[in-house]
Design a protein around this motif. Structure first.
Motif, PDB file in Angstrom:
ATOM      1  N   ASN A   1      -4.570 -37.813   9.340  1.00 57.34           N
ATOM      2  CA  ASN A   1      -4.290 -36.574  10.049  1.00 57.34           C
ATOM      3  C   ASN A   1      -3.479 -35.583   9.228  1.00 57.34           C
ATOM      4  O   ASN A   1      -3.461 -34.398   9.521  1.00 57.34           O
ATOM      5  CB  ASN A   1      -3.559 -36.869  11.357  1.00 57.34           C
ATOM      6  CG  ASN A   1      -4.517 -37.348  12.422  1.00 57.34           C
ATOM      7  OD1 ASN A   1      -5.682 -36.962  12.406  1.00 57.34           O
ATOM      8  ND2 ASN A   1      -4.046 -38.185  13.313  1.00 57.34           N
ATOM      9  N   ILE A   2      -2.796 -36.086   8.186  1.00 57.37           N
ATOM     10  CA  ILE A   2      -2.012 -35.152   7.377  1.00 57.37           C
ATOM     11  C   ILE A   2      -2.937 -34.143   6.695  1.00 57.37           C
ATOM     12  O   ILE A   2      -2.585 -32.983   6.505  1.00 57.37           O
ATOM     13  CB  ILE A   2      -1.144 -35.905   6.336  1.00 57.37           C
ATOM     14  CG1 ILE A   2      -0.339 -34.907   5.497  1.00 57.37           C
ATOM     15  CG2 ILE A   2      -1.966 -36.786   5.430  1.00 57.37           C
ATOM     16  CD1 ILE A   2       0.640 -35.543   4.566  1.00 57.37           C
ATOM     17  N   PHE A   3      -4.179 -34.575   6.364  1.00 58.21           N
ATOM     18  CA  PHE A   3      -5.111 -33.647   5.713  1.00 58.21           C
ATOM     19  C   PHE A   3      -5.781 -32.734   6.728  1.00 58.21           C
ATOM     20  O   PHE A   3      -6.136 -31.609   6.415  1.00 58.21           O
ATOM     21  CB  PHE A   3      -6.171 -34.416   4.935  1.00 58.21           C
ATOM     22  CG  PHE A   3      -5.578 -35.354   3.942  1.00 58.21           C
ATOM     23  CD1 PHE A   3      -4.724 -34.879   2.945  1.00 58.21           C
ATOM     24  CD2 PHE A   3      -5.833 -36.711   3.998  1.00 58.21           C
ATOM     25  CE1 PHE A   3      -4.151 -35.745   2.039  1.00 58.21           C
ATOM     26  CE2 PHE A   3      -5.258 -37.579   3.090  1.00 58.21           C
ATOM     27  CZ  PHE A   3      -4.411 -37.095   2.105  1.00 58.21           C
TER      28      PHE A   3
ATOM     29  N   GLN B   1      -4.326 -31.931   9.671  1.00 61.09           N
ATOM     30  CA  GLN B   1      -3.286 -31.200  10.406  1.00 61.09           C
ATOM     31  C   GLN B   1      -2.061 -30.945   9.522  1.00 61.09           C
ATOM     32  O   GLN B   1      -0.966 -31.375   9.865  1.00 61.09           O
ATOM     33  CB  GLN B   1      -2.828 -32.040  11.603  1.00 61.09           C
ATOM     34  CG  GLN B   1      -3.815 -32.179  12.704  1.00 61.09           C
ATOM     35  CD  GLN B   1      -3.647 -31.072  13.704  1.00 61.09           C
ATOM     36  OE1 GLN B   1      -2.542 -30.776  14.134  1.00 61.09           O
ATOM     37  NE2 GLN B   1      -4.721 -30.412  14.032  1.00 61.09           N
ATOM     38  N   PRO B   2      -2.212 -30.282   8.383  1.00 61.33           N
ATOM     39  CA  PRO B   2      -1.043 -30.145   7.495  1.00 61.33           C
ATOM     40  C   PRO B   2       0.115 -29.413   8.160  1.00 61.33           C
ATOM     41  O   PRO B   2       1.262 -29.827   8.054  1.00 61.33           O
ATOM     42  CB  PRO B   2      -1.585 -29.359   6.296  1.00 61.33           C
ATOM     43  CG  PRO B   2      -2.880 -28.785   6.736  1.00 61.33           C
ATOM     44  CD  PRO B   2      -3.389 -29.620   7.841  1.00 61.33           C
ATOM     45  N   LEU B   3      -0.187 -28.347   8.903  1.00 57.25           N
ATOM     46  CA  LEU B   3       0.876 -27.589   9.564  1.00 57.25           C
ATOM     47  C   LEU B   3       1.555 -28.443  10.632  1.00 57.25           C
ATOM     48  O   LEU B   3       2.789 -28.495  10.717  1.00 57.25           O
ATOM     49  CB  LEU B   3       0.282 -26.323  10.185  1.00 57.25           C
ATOM     50  CG  LEU B   3       1.283 -25.364  10.813  1.00 57.25           C
ATOM     51  CD1 LEU B   3       2.299 -24.913   9.786  1.00 57.25           C
ATOM     52  CD2 LEU B   3       0.567 -24.176  11.406  1.00 57.25           C
TER      53      LEU B   3
ATOM     54  N   PHE C   1       1.744 -31.615  10.681  1.00 59.47           N
ATOM     55  CA  PHE C   1       2.538 -32.644  10.002  1.00 59.47           C
ATOM     56  C   PHE C   1       3.906 -32.103   9.622  1.00 59.47           C
ATOM     57  O   PHE C   1       4.936 -32.730   9.912  1.00 59.47           O
ATOM     58  CB  PHE C   1       1.787 -33.114   8.758  1.00 59.47           C
ATOM     59  CG  PHE C   1       2.582 -34.043   7.884  1.00 59.47           C
ATOM     60  CD1 PHE C   1       2.839 -35.347   8.285  1.00 59.47           C
ATOM     61  CD2 PHE C   1       3.068 -33.617   6.662  1.00 59.47           C
ATOM     62  CE1 PHE C   1       3.570 -36.199   7.492  1.00 59.47           C
ATOM     63  CE2 PHE C   1       3.799 -34.468   5.860  1.00 59.47           C
ATOM     64  CZ  PHE C   1       4.053 -35.762   6.283  1.00 59.47           C
ATOM     65  N   ILE C   2       3.927 -30.914   9.004  1.00 61.37           N
ATOM     66  CA  ILE C   2       5.212 -30.340   8.579  1.00 61.37           C
ATOM     67  C   ILE C   2       6.110 -30.113   9.794  1.00 61.37           C
ATOM     68  O   ILE C   2       7.290 -30.483   9.794  1.00 61.37           O
ATOM     69  CB  ILE C   2       4.976 -29.029   7.801  1.00 61.37           C
ATOM     70  CG1 ILE C   2       4.299 -29.346   6.475  1.00 61.37           C
ATOM     71  CG2 ILE C   2       6.274 -28.298   7.566  1.00 61.37           C
ATOM     72  CD1 ILE C   2       3.758 -28.128   5.776  1.00 61.37           C
TER      73      ILE C   2
ATOM     74  N   TYR D   1       0.210 -39.446  11.396  1.00 58.09           N
ATOM     75  CA  TYR D   1      -0.294 -38.552  10.354  1.00 58.09           C
ATOM     76  C   TYR D   1      -0.717 -39.247   9.068  1.00 58.09           C
ATOM     77  O   TYR D   1      -1.557 -38.747   8.347  1.00 58.09           O
ATOM     78  CB  TYR D   1       0.767 -37.498  10.017  1.00 58.09           C
ATOM     79  CG  TYR D   1       0.957 -36.510  11.126  1.00 58.09           C
ATOM     80  CD1 TYR D   1       0.090 -35.440  11.277  1.00 58.09           C
ATOM     81  CD2 TYR D   1       1.989 -36.651  12.033  1.00 58.09           C
ATOM     82  CE1 TYR D   1       0.250 -34.539  12.301  1.00 58.09           C
ATOM     83  CE2 TYR D   1       2.154 -35.756  13.064  1.00 58.09           C
ATOM     84  CZ  TYR D   1       1.280 -34.695  13.193  1.00 58.09           C
ATOM     85  OH  TYR D   1       1.422 -33.808  14.203  1.00 58.09           O
TER      86      TYR D   1
ATOM     87  N   ASN E   1      -0.953 -23.577  15.578  1.00 58.93           N
ATOM     88  CA  ASN E   1      -1.608 -24.794  15.123  1.00 58.93           C
ATOM     89  C   ASN E   1      -2.489 -25.372  16.222  1.00 58.93           C
ATOM     90  O   ASN E   1      -3.628 -25.777  16.001  1.00 58.93           O
ATOM     91  CB  ASN E   1      -0.537 -25.802  14.699  1.00 58.93           C
ATOM     92  CG  ASN E   1      -1.127 -27.089  14.201  1.00 58.93           C
ATOM     93  OD1 ASN E   1      -2.050 -27.068  13.400  1.00 58.93           O
ATOM     94  ND2 ASN E   1      -0.619 -28.199  14.692  1.00 58.93           N
TER      95      ASN E   1
END
Lengths: 337, 167
Positions: free
Chosen positions: A190-192, A194-196, A198-199, A258, A326
């Motif tokens: 999910n980090i790829f 949902q990058p925003l 994730f941050i 993530y 997001n």
């Protein structure tokens, strides 16, 4: 039989968790020392490996001082809430796929709750009660200020946190944590996707666990010790432990949501036996969690503390709108695909 | 507008990139993580001891030449000591130096390591050693008599040479 398996799982996880928490305190001190070109605790045991034991011994043998005008019952209750919440969040986190042991299919997760994410959100929000109640019951202005800050911080970060999780839920279509991990097979972490998100989630986790850029509830230079100013001995130790336990739990949640949980890419086609794959997956999970823990520690020794108004600005004016953006983007993409 | 009116400084607003904080956070992380592998400055004390330079003023000791102290019990050190830490009682002896201290005591609880005793001594008999580890468990133990103060001249060569150079 089911109950026995569950009990064994709880015992093992609790043991691993508490040992890990004890050693995270040591890791924190060693990393902090290394960043400041010092050595850190290296006397007790080989390279200081028995230091956590010595710390516990010291805390247990210390006198438990309760202020005269404190509310005794709540003063005792607050650290228990803190540590209880920090540890019980781990119940729904899947740390591996199911493994076949002695003819039983054992799922490497204590409880596969249908609403795992809601359970996590509910419990981590409860954690703030420990801080707020301890601040109130100590009957000291510093403690009270720490407790108040903690509750204000929670309100401003919980929203962004919840909204960033919804992105993950939309993609995987379930609230069950083991299903979310299964949806992240291969490199579909999910980090790829949902990058925003994730941050945002990582930043809110920092606020949630009261770790350094957002450790306003304890802010030593301003509030003496913050909410645990009036605590000593074992009760202080519980707060100390719960800080690290919640850090570990937050890392585990970030990993699960993530970083693909226990998924290790390419392992499914590697040709190892299923038992070995399961073990490697658990190790992969531990590795990811340790990386996040290390990240938490490194950030603590890098960034200064936010001022209170900066914290509020960031929470309400930056993170909340970003989380909504997001959410909208994720919704659109899910709708189109 | 009065003369003392504070000047208004217009600072540039942060750009969007700076407001994100993230590049700065990673810049900071780069710095702290690069420190992880730099050499440490810590001295592992009880195992690794510090050897002070000759200019170091450790605890004052009496110089001993071939088993006999150089001190002639003139009492100048006791006289100059600002902390009144030194007590000397002299007596006569058959040796060429004619006088010697029967009792020489330095109260290490009072000593301030100023080095005046060493400076004033006409016989180079009391010098500051390199010893900086002083522990005792009672006030009586803090009073060092001749048994603890005497130290062979060979051990104090560094300091004596240093004193002669800077006379």
């Amino acid at each position: 039989m089911e109950i026995l398996i569950a009990a064994i799982k709880i015992g093992v996880v609790l043991f691993v968790l508490l040992t890990a928490v004890a050693y995270i305190t040591l890791l924190e001190r060693r990393v902090a020392a290394a960043i400041q070109n010092r050595v850190g605790p290296n006397r007790v045991g080989w390279n200081g490996l028995l230091q956590p034991l010595a710390d516990v011994l010291k805390l247990v043998t210390k006198e438990d001082i309760v202020p005269k005008s404190a509310n005794r019952f709540i003063h005792d209750l607050a650290p228990v809430i803190s540590i209880g919440v920090a540890l019980s969040t781990f119940a729904v986190i899947p740390f591996g796929d199911s493994i076949n042991l002695f003819g039983h299919d054992v799922k490497l997760q204590i409880a596969s709750v249908d609403i795992g994410i809601l359970y996590i959100l509910a419990l981590t929000s409860l954690g703030v009660y420990g801080v707020t109640l301890s601040g109130w019951s100590s009957n000291s202005k510093y403690s009270l200020l720490g407790g108040l800050r903690s509750s204000a911080q929670l309100i401003s970060y919980e929203l962004a946190m919840g909204l960033s999780i919804i992105g993950v839920v939309m993609i995987s279509g379930t609230l069950q944590l083991d299903k979310i991990v299964e949806a992240q097979a291969g490199w579909r972490w999910n980090i790829f996707l949902q990058p925003l998100g994730f941050i945002l989630f990582v930043i809110s986790s920092f606020a949630e666990t009261n770790r350094l850029p957002f450790d306003l509830p304890e802010a030593e230079p301003e509030l003496v010790g913050g909410y645990h100013t009036e605590y000593s001995g074992l009760k202080f130790g519980l707060f100390y432990l719960s800080e690290y336990a919640s850090m570990l739990t937050a890392s585990a949640i970030i990993t699960t949501l993530y970083l693909g949980g226990w998924q290790v890419p390419f392992l499914a086609h590697s040709g190892y036996s299923p038992e070995w794959i399961s073990i490697l997956q658990v190790l992969g999970f531990c590795l990811k969690v340790s990386f996040m823990v290390f990240f938490f520690i490194a950030i603590r020794w890098t960034l200064p503390r936010f001022r209170y108004d900066q914290l509020m600005n960031l929470g309400w004016k930056a993170m909340l709108p970003l989380a909504i953006v997001n959410l909208l983007l994720t919704g659109l993409v899910v709708l189109i695909l | 507008m009065t003369a003392n009116h504070p000047k208004i400084v217009h600072r540039r607003d942060l750009s969007f990139w700076e407001k994100l904080y993230l590049p700065q956070i990673f810049g900071g992380l780069r710095i702290t993580l690069s420190q992880l592998f730099k050499p440490r400055f810590t001295r592992q004390y009880p195992e690794e001891r510090w050897n002070p330079p000759p200019s170091f003023r450790g605890r004052p000791v009496l110089v001993e030449d071939g088993g006999i102290e150089r001190c002639v019990a003139c009492g100048l050190c006791a006289r100059v000591c600002p902390a009144l830490a030194i007590e000397v009682q002299g007596s006569e002896t058959e040796l060429p130096k004619e006088r010697y201290p029967v009792k020489f005591e330095i109260n290490m609880l009072r000593c301030i390591f100023c080095g005046f005793c060493e400076e004033v001594c006409p016989e180079e008999a009391i010098v500051m050693s390199k010893e900086y580890e002083l522990t005792f468990t009672s006030q009586e133990d803090g009073i060092f008599g001749k048994d603890k103060l005497l130290m062979p001249a060979e051990k104090l060569k560094d300091r004596i040479d240093f004193l002669r150079q800077n006379r």
